[in-house]
Design a protein around this motif. Structure first.
Motif, PDB file in Angstrom:
ATOM      1  N   GLU A 299       0.960  -1.174   0.107  1.00  0.00           N
ATOM      2  CA  GLU A 299      -0.005  -0.042   0.131  1.00  0.00           C
ATOM      3  C   GLU A 299       0.844   1.260   0.023  1.00  0.00           C
ATOM      4  OE1 GLU A 299      -3.260   1.794   3.136  1.00  0.00           O
ATOM      5  OE2 GLU A 299      -3.572  -0.221   2.338  1.00  0.00           O
ATOM      6  N   ARG A 300       1.772   1.315   0.706  1.00  0.00           N
ATOM      7  CA  ARG A 300       2.718   2.419   0.799  1.00  0.00           C
ATOM      8  C   ARG A 300       3.632   2.619  -0.490  1.00  0.00           C
ATOM      9  NH1 ARG A 300       6.540   2.469   5.160  1.00  0.00           N
ATOM     10  NH2 ARG A 300       5.987   0.527   5.772  1.00  0.00           N
ATOM     11  N   ALA A 301       4.269   1.554  -0.786  1.00  0.00           N
ATOM     12  CA  ALA A 301       4.776   1.532  -2.330  1.00  0.00           C
ATOM     13  C   ALA A 301       4.039   2.001  -3.449  1.00  0.00           C
ATOM     14  CB  ALA A 301       5.580   0.189  -2.446  1.00  0.00           C
ATOM     15  N   ALA A 302       2.696   1.681  -3.469  1.00  0.00           N
ATOM     16  CA  ALA A 302       1.916   1.959  -4.479  1.00  0.00           C
ATOM     17  C   ALA A 302       1.855   3.616  -4.778  1.00  0.00           C
ATOM     18  CB  ALA A 302       0.548   1.518  -4.159  1.00  0.00           C
ATOM     19  N   GLU A 303       1.961   4.532  -3.686  1.00  0.00           N
ATOM     20  CA  GLU A 303       1.693   5.751  -3.830  1.00  0.00           C
ATOM     21  C   GLU A 303       2.878   6.392  -4.674  1.00  0.00           C
ATOM     22  OE1 GLU A 303       2.015   9.707  -1.024  1.00  0.00           O
ATOM     23  OE2 GLU A 303       1.329   7.777   0.093  1.00  0.00           O
ATOM     24  N   PRO A 304       3.930   6.267  -4.362  1.00  0.00           N
ATOM     25  CA  PRO A 304       5.207   6.937  -5.077  1.00  0.00           C
ATOM     26  C   PRO A 304       5.177   6.334  -6.544  1.00  0.00           C
ATOM     27  CG  PRO A 304       6.242   5.747  -3.319  1.00  0.00           C
ATOM     28  CD  PRO A 304       4.646   5.662  -3.147  1.00  0.00           C
ATOM     29  N   LEU A 305       4.688   5.131  -6.694  1.00  0.00           N
ATOM     30  CA  LEU A 305       4.830   4.371  -8.115  1.00  0.00           C
ATOM     31  C   LEU A 305       3.489   4.665  -8.885  1.00  0.00           C
ATOM     32  CD1 LEU A 305       5.939   0.750  -6.711  1.00  0.00           C
ATOM     33  CD2 LEU A 305       7.377   2.729  -7.788  1.00  0.00           C
ATOM     34  N   ASP A 306       2.711   5.647  -8.195  1.00  0.00           N
ATOM     35  CA  ASP A 306       1.433   5.857  -8.807  1.00  0.00           C
ATOM     36  C   ASP A 306       0.662   4.506  -9.590  1.00  0.00           C
ATOM     37  OD1 ASP A 306      -0.435   7.843  -9.648  1.00  0.00           O
ATOM     38  OD2 ASP A 306       0.288   7.961 -11.650  1.00  0.00           O
ATOM     39  N   CYS A 307       0.401   3.743  -8.745  1.00  0.00           N
ATOM     40  CA  CYS A 307      -0.327   2.392  -9.269  1.00  0.00           C
ATOM     41  C   CYS A 307      -0.957   1.626  -7.948  1.00  0.00           C
ATOM     42  CB  CYS A 307       0.781   1.292  -9.785  1.00  0.00           C
ATOM     43  SG  CYS A 307       1.660   0.750  -8.508  1.00  0.00           S
ATOM     44  N   SER A 308      -1.825   0.626  -7.779  1.00  0.00           N
ATOM     45  CA  SER A 308      -2.439   0.304  -6.903  1.00  0.00           C
ATOM     46  C   SER A 308      -1.733  -0.695  -6.178  1.00  0.00           C
ATOM     47  CB  SER A 308      -3.726  -0.474  -7.562  1.00  0.00           C
ATOM     48  OG  SER A 308      -3.223  -1.758  -7.928  1.00  0.00           O
ATOM     49  N   ALA A 309      -1.992  -1.158  -4.974  1.00  0.00           N
ATOM     50  CA  ALA A 309      -1.535  -2.127  -3.807  1.00  0.00           C
ATOM     51  C   ALA A 309      -1.436  -3.411  -4.618  1.00  0.00           C
ATOM     52  CB  ALA A 309      -2.043  -2.078  -2.753  1.00  0.00           C
ATOM     53  N   ALA A 310      -2.445  -3.637  -5.553  1.00  0.00           N
ATOM     54  CA  ALA A 310      -2.563  -5.100  -5.945  1.00  0.00           C
ATOM     55  C   ALA A 310      -1.251  -5.145  -7.170  1.00  0.00           C
ATOM     56  CB  ALA A 310      -3.932  -5.341  -6.835  1.00  0.00           C
ATOM     57  N   ASP A 311      -1.341  -3.793  -7.869  1.00  0.00           N
ATOM     58  CA  ASP A 311      -0.017  -4.050  -8.860  1.00  0.00           C
ATOM     59  C   ASP A 311       1.194  -4.254  -8.251  1.00  0.00           C
ATOM     60  OD1 ASP A 311      -1.983  -3.308 -10.929  1.00  0.00           O
ATOM     61  OD2 ASP A 311      -1.805  -1.048 -10.874  1.00  0.00           O
ATOM     62  N   VAL A 312       1.334  -3.705  -7.070  1.00  0.00           N
ATOM     63  CA  VAL A 312       2.562  -3.917  -6.437  1.00  0.00           C
ATOM     64  C   VAL A 312       2.831  -5.295  -5.993  1.00  0.00           C
ATOM     65  CG1 VAL A 312       3.969  -3.449  -4.123  1.00  0.00           C
ATOM     66  CG2 VAL A 312       2.775  -1.481  -5.528  1.00  0.00           C
ATOM     67  N   GLU A 313       2.039  -5.780  -5.513  1.00  0.00           N
ATOM     68  CA  GLU A 313       1.939  -7.307  -4.942  1.00  0.00           C
ATOM     69  C   GLU A 313       1.936  -8.348  -6.365  1.00  0.00           C
ATOM     70  OE1 GLU A 313      -2.030  -7.668  -2.966  1.00  0.00           O
ATOM     71  OE2 GLU A 313      -1.187  -6.914  -1.249  1.00  0.00           O
ATOM     72  N   ALA A 314       1.509  -7.764  -7.445  1.00  0.00           N
ATOM     73  CA  ALA A 314       1.624  -8.792  -8.549  1.00  0.00           C
ATOM     74  C   ALA A 314       3.086  -8.550  -9.082  1.00  0.00           C
ATOM     75  CB  ALA A 314       0.746  -8.357  -9.807  1.00  0.00           C
ATOM     76  N   TYR A 315       4.016  -7.243  -9.038  1.00  0.00           N
ATOM     77  CA  TYR A 315       5.074  -7.451  -9.160  1.00  0.00           C
ATOM     78  C   TYR A 315       6.113  -8.164  -8.191  1.00  0.00           C
ATOM     79  CZ  TYR A 315       4.547  -3.289 -12.657  1.00  0.00           C
ATOM     80  OH  TYR A 315       3.957  -2.994 -13.621  1.00  0.00           O
ATOM     81  N   VAL A 316       5.682  -8.083  -6.907  1.00  0.00           N
ATOM     82  CA  VAL A 316       6.448  -8.724  -5.921  1.00  0.00           C
ATOM     83  C   VAL A 316       6.248 -10.222  -6.355  1.00  0.00           C
ATOM     84  CG1 VAL A 316       6.621  -9.321  -3.533  1.00  0.00           C
ATOM     85  CG2 VAL A 316       6.224  -6.973  -4.237  1.00  0.00           C
ATOM     86  N   GLU A 317       5.429 -10.674  -6.570  1.00  0.00           N
ATOM     87  CA  GLU A 317       5.187 -12.070  -7.109  1.00  0.00           C
ATOM     88  C   GLU A 317       6.061 -12.517  -8.355  1.00  0.00           C
ATOM     89  OE1 GLU A 317       4.005 -14.758  -5.468  1.00  0.00           O
ATOM     90  OE2 GLU A 317       3.731 -13.347  -3.718  1.00  0.00           O
ATOM     91  N   ALA A 318       5.941 -11.610  -9.254  1.00  0.00           N
ATOM     92  CA  ALA A 318       7.062 -11.565 -10.400  1.00  0.00           C
ATOM     93  C   ALA A 318       8.499 -11.645 -10.199  1.00  0.00           C
ATOM     94  CB  ALA A 318       6.774 -10.696 -11.436  1.00  0.00           C
ATOM     95  N   ILE A 319       8.938 -10.683  -9.182  1.00  0.00           N
ATOM     96  CA  ILE A 319      10.126 -10.752  -8.915  1.00  0.00           C
ATOM     97  C   ILE A 319      10.363 -12.010  -8.021  1.00  0.00           C
ATOM     98  CG2 ILE A 319      11.709  -9.618  -7.185  1.00  0.00           C
ATOM     99  CD1 ILE A 319       9.920  -6.880  -7.655  1.00  0.00           C
ATOM    100  N   ARG A 320       9.560 -12.462  -7.088  1.00  0.00           N
ATOM    101  CA  ARG A 320      10.123 -13.588  -6.438  1.00  0.00           C
ATOM    102  C   ARG A 320      10.259 -14.767  -7.531  1.00  0.00           C
ATOM    103  NH1 ARG A 320       6.293 -12.307  -1.322  1.00  0.00           N
ATOM    104  NH2 ARG A 320       7.816 -11.336  -0.142  1.00  0.00           N
ATOM    105  N   ASP A 321       9.311 -14.872  -8.576  1.00  0.00           N
ATOM    106  CA  ASP A 321       9.357 -16.065  -9.579  1.00  0.00           C
ATOM    107  C   ASP A 321      10.813 -16.093 -10.110  1.00  0.00           C
ATOM    108  OD1 ASP A 321       8.161 -18.058 -10.911  1.00  0.00           O
ATOM    109  OD2 ASP A 321       8.035 -16.718 -12.624  1.00  0.00           O
ATOM    110  N   LYS A 322      11.238 -14.627 -10.696  1.00  0.00           N
ATOM    111  CA  LYS A 322      12.490 -14.433 -11.295  1.00  0.00           C
ATOM    112  C   LYS A 322      13.385 -15.209 -10.354  1.00  0.00           C
ATOM    113  CE  LYS A 322      11.158 -10.942 -14.704  1.00  0.00           C
ATOM    114  NZ  LYS A 322      11.508  -9.876 -15.441  1.00  0.00           N
TER     115      LYS A 322
END
Length: 149
Positions: A111-134
């Motif tokens: 939620e906090r990371a979403a604000e400066p990235l100008d996206c939703s918390a769900a988007d951040v969580e999706a990126y986190v999962e993609a990073i973990r997968d990579k």
């Protein structure tokens, strides 16, 4: 530091990824968000306003002497410079690198990371999962013999 505004230092991991292992990544939430590093020892000398389990310090509650010590040791870092460090070392996409720095190094939740990235918390969580997968795939690939040893 004395004023009416609550000023928080939220901190994450040590700054070892940028070759500063004695410093810690942190961002100051005040009227203007500032990213940077500070001497890790500051965390151990603060006795009021420390919420260690949450990774935050209420700077506005810290006595003036300690606040000056923190302010003198805080080195602002350009977010783009941190991304450059990652760009040289990873195959992450640009949005993944931004999430990696905020979520991983500065220990921001989605939620906090979403604000400066100008996206939703769900988007951040999706990126986190993609990073973990990579990362998981890279570690698995590294374990597979490539050449005769």
């Amino acid at each position: 530091m004395r004023n009416d505004e609550e000023v928080w230092l939220r901190y994450g991991t040590t700054a070892a990824p940028i070759d500063e292992p004695d410093r810690t990544f942190g961002h100051v939430n005040s009227s203007e968000r500032r990213f940077g590093t500070f001497p890790t020892e500051f965390i151990s000398v603060v006795d009021v306003g420390l919420y260690e389990e949450e990774g935050k310090i209420l700077l506005s509650a810290v006595e003036d002497r300690l606040y000056r010590r923190f302010a003198n040791g805080f080195e602002e870092t350009e977010f783009a410079d941190l991304l450059d460090v990652l760009r040289e070392r990873t195959l992450l996409t640009e949005p993944e690198m931004r999430v990696f720095v905020l979520y991983g190094w500065f220990d921001m939740d989605a939620e906090r990371a979403a604000e400066p990235l100008d996206c939703s918390a769900a988007d951040v969580e999706a990126y986190v999962e993609a990073i973990r997968d990579k990362r998981d795939r890279a570690e698995a690939t590294a374990a597979i013999p490539f050449v005769r040893e």
